[in-house]
Design an enzyme around this catalytic site. Structure first.
Site, PDB file in Angstrom:
ATOM      1  N   ARG A  22       0.826  -1.213   0.000  1.00  0.00           N
ATOM      2  CA  ARG A  22       0.000   0.000   0.000  1.00  0.00           C
ATOM      3  C   ARG A  22       0.859   1.262   0.000  1.00  0.00           C
ATOM      4  O   ARG A  22       0.590   2.204  -0.750  1.00  0.00           O
ATOM      5  CB  ARG A  22      -0.955   0.013   1.197  1.00  0.00           C
ATOM      6  N   ASN A  40      -6.100  -2.681   2.736  1.00  0.00           N
ATOM      7  CA  ASN A  40      -6.120  -4.132   2.860  1.00  0.00           C
ATOM      8  C   ASN A  40      -7.554  -4.617   2.967  1.00  0.00           C
ATOM      9  O   ASN A  40      -8.395  -3.964   3.603  1.00  0.00           O
ATOM     10  CB  ASN A  40      -5.365  -4.575   4.120  1.00  0.00           C
TER      11      ASN A  40
END
Length: 92
Positions: A22, A40
Site C-alpha cells: 500500500r 487491505n
C-alpha cells in the site's frame, strides 16, 4: 471529471499484505498525480481505487502487477469506478 480522466477500482491478489504494498502504491500514485486510496481487505488482497489522467491510471494499473520487491502479485482485476476520491492519495 473530464474526458481524459478515468477512475478504476483494482483488486490485487497474491502476497500483497505486510510487504509495504500500500505504501509503495501510494508513492507511485503521488508521482503520477493520481488521487485515491489503497487498503487491505479481509481476504488478504489489496483494494486500490485510482482517479486521474487516463495515461497515468493505465501506468499505475500496470505497476500494480509489479509492486514492491517483496510482493508476489498473482492477479489484478480492474473495473470502472464511478466515484471520485478526495484530493491526494491515502493509505487506509
Amino acid at each position: 471529471m473530464t474526458e481524459q480522466q478515468k477512475s478504476v477500482r483494482c483488486i490485487v491478489s497474491g502476497r500483497v499484505q505486510d510487504v509495504f504494498y500500500r505504501a509503495s502504491t501510494a508513492d507511485r500514485a503521488r508521482e503520477l498525480s493520481i488521487r485515491g486510496w489503497a487498503r487491505n481487505l479481509a481476504d488478504g488482497s489489496v483494494e486500490v481505487v485510482i482517479c486521474g489522467d487516463e495515461k497515468a491510471v493505465s501506468a499505475l494499473c500496470a505497476w500494480l502487477w509489479e509492486g514492491p520487491p517483496s510482493a508476489r502479485v498473482t492477479s489484478v482485476s480492474v473495473e470502472q469506478w464511478s466515484g471520485a476520491p478526495a484530493d491526494g492519495f491515502r493509505v487506509l
